[in-house]
Design an enzyme around this catalytic site. Sequence first.
Site, PDB file in Angstrom:
ATOM      1  N   ASP A 141     -12.367   6.764 -28.025  1.00 32.84           N
ATOM      2  CA  ASP A 141     -12.584   7.542 -27.401  1.00 32.84           C
ATOM      3  C   ASP A 141     -13.893   7.802 -26.692  1.00 32.84           C
ATOM      4  O   ASP A 141     -15.045   7.534 -26.173  1.00 32.84           O
ATOM      5  CB  ASP A 141     -13.366   9.500 -27.600  1.00 32.84           C
ATOM      6  CG  ASP A 141     -14.324  10.289 -28.853  1.00 32.84           C
ATOM      7  OD1 ASP A 141     -14.572   8.300 -29.657  1.00 32.84           O
ATOM      8  OD2 ASP A 141     -13.574  10.796 -29.285  1.00 32.84           O
ATOM      9  N   HIS A 143     -16.864   6.833 -28.343  1.00 36.76           N
ATOM     10  CA  HIS A 143     -18.762   6.861 -29.047  1.00 36.76           C
ATOM     11  C   HIS A 143     -18.749   6.360 -29.622  1.00 36.76           C
ATOM     12  O   HIS A 143     -18.289   5.520 -30.781  1.00 36.76           O
ATOM     13  CB  HIS A 143     -18.304   8.352 -29.608  1.00 36.76           C
ATOM     14  CG  HIS A 143     -17.557   8.533 -30.692  1.00 36.76           C
ATOM     15  ND1 HIS A 143     -16.389   8.882 -31.435  1.00 36.76           N
ATOM     16  CD2 HIS A 143     -17.547   8.023 -31.992  1.00 36.76           C
ATOM     17  CE1 HIS A 143     -15.980   8.536 -32.833  1.00 36.76           C
ATOM     18  NE2 HIS A 143     -16.695   7.916 -33.159  1.00 36.76           N
TER      19      HIS A 143
HETATM   20  C1  GLP Z   1     -17.330   6.929 -36.724  1.00 40.00           C
HETATM   21  C2  GLP Z   1     -17.898   6.309 -36.929  1.00 40.00           C
HETATM   22  C3  GLP Z   1     -18.767   5.191 -35.931  1.00 40.00           C
HETATM   23  C4  GLP Z   1     -17.932   4.123 -35.502  1.00 40.00           C
HETATM   24  C5  GLP Z   1     -16.147   4.923 -35.277  1.00 40.00           C
HETATM   25  C6  GLP Z   1     -15.328   3.730 -36.057  1.00 40.00           C
HETATM   26  O1  GLP Z   1     -16.834   7.578 -35.983  1.00 40.00           O
HETATM   27  N1  GLP Z   1     -19.686   7.447 -36.946  1.00 40.00           N
HETATM   28  O2  GLP Z   1     -20.484   4.797 -36.437  1.00 40.00           O
HETATM   29  O3  GLP Z   1     -17.772   3.327 -35.274  1.00 40.00           O
HETATM   30  O4  GLP Z   1     -16.121   5.865 -37.051  1.00 40.00           O
HETATM   31  O5  GLP Z   1     -14.526   3.219 -37.150  1.00 40.00           O
HETATM   32  P1  GLP Z   1     -13.622   2.422 -36.958  1.00 40.00           P
HETATM   33  O6  GLP Z   1     -14.398   1.210 -37.413  1.00 40.00           O
HETATM   34  O7  GLP Z   1     -13.321   2.982 -38.541  1.00 40.00           O
HETATM   35  O8  GLP Z   1     -12.154   2.617 -36.070  1.00 40.00           O
END
Ligand code: GLP
Length: 272
Positions: A141, A143
């Site tokens: 999303d 973030h």
């Molecule tokens: C969580 C963390 C983020 C990270 C995101 C993506 O939300 N707080 O900092 O970037 O996960 O994770 P993934 O790399 O597993 O898709």
Amino acid sequence: MRLVILEDYDLASEWAAKYIRNRIVQARPSADRYFTLGLPTGSTPLGCYKKLIEYYKNGDISFKYVKTFNMDEYVGLPRDHPESYHSYMWNNFFKHIDINPANAHILDGNAADLQKECDTFEQKIADAGGIDLFVGGIGPDGHIAFNEPGSSLVSRTRVKTLAQDTILANARFFGNDLSKVPTMTLTVGVGTVMDAREVMILITGAHKAFALYKAIEEGVNHMWTVSAFQQHPRTIFVCDEDATLELRVKTVKYFKEFGAFDRLKSWEWNLL
Ligand code: GLP
């Protein structure tokens, strides 16, 4: 802004790791001048950490004069829980390199006064002279860290309630049991990351393609907090082909041509 497009996840991870390595080596850190690195968790940076460990083991790089600041941590999860970001960082990175544990900063999600913990973290970053390179990841999303849709784009480190989408996305780390996913976190703010001298955001996989499109092809919008980095003077988005699926052909073509040209020109790229 630079968009670096690599064929797949492994190549994107390698590119990112080489970039970090080169930046640290180039800075020649010492006891008088540490290199400060902001770091993410999640599955995306795992390949990059593996490569950095490899470079350390080969003797290409040392983390002796590197200070790190992690983006975020869950609230209320014991530090030694296998899914805490403390465990993640120690198991996937720190225990394999020569960083001094005192220089590896991770927010304490079990602090008695959570906001005080966040304010102290900001102060530690300031005392370290700011962040030289903040490496980040994003959720589908859009973030960054845990700055959920609607977060202030000038926010600082604080307590944040997770959005349902993030709880769903992270349930895979908690046996797909939604009730086990913490609902609160401590996270650096968008403003905290924006203050870094350089930002590198890793985005891989087709499930992040819409977020990458929102990040770079539409306007700055607090519903896609990663889009704030359009206004940072030195941001690099490192992605794989899959993550570019929602981008205009024109955008992809431009950055690929730019990359080819750049490879010939820049010493940094020549080291790759
Ligand atoms: C969580 C963390 C983020 C990270 C995101 C993506 O939300 N707080 O900092 O970037 O996960 O994770 P993934 O790399 O597993 O898709």
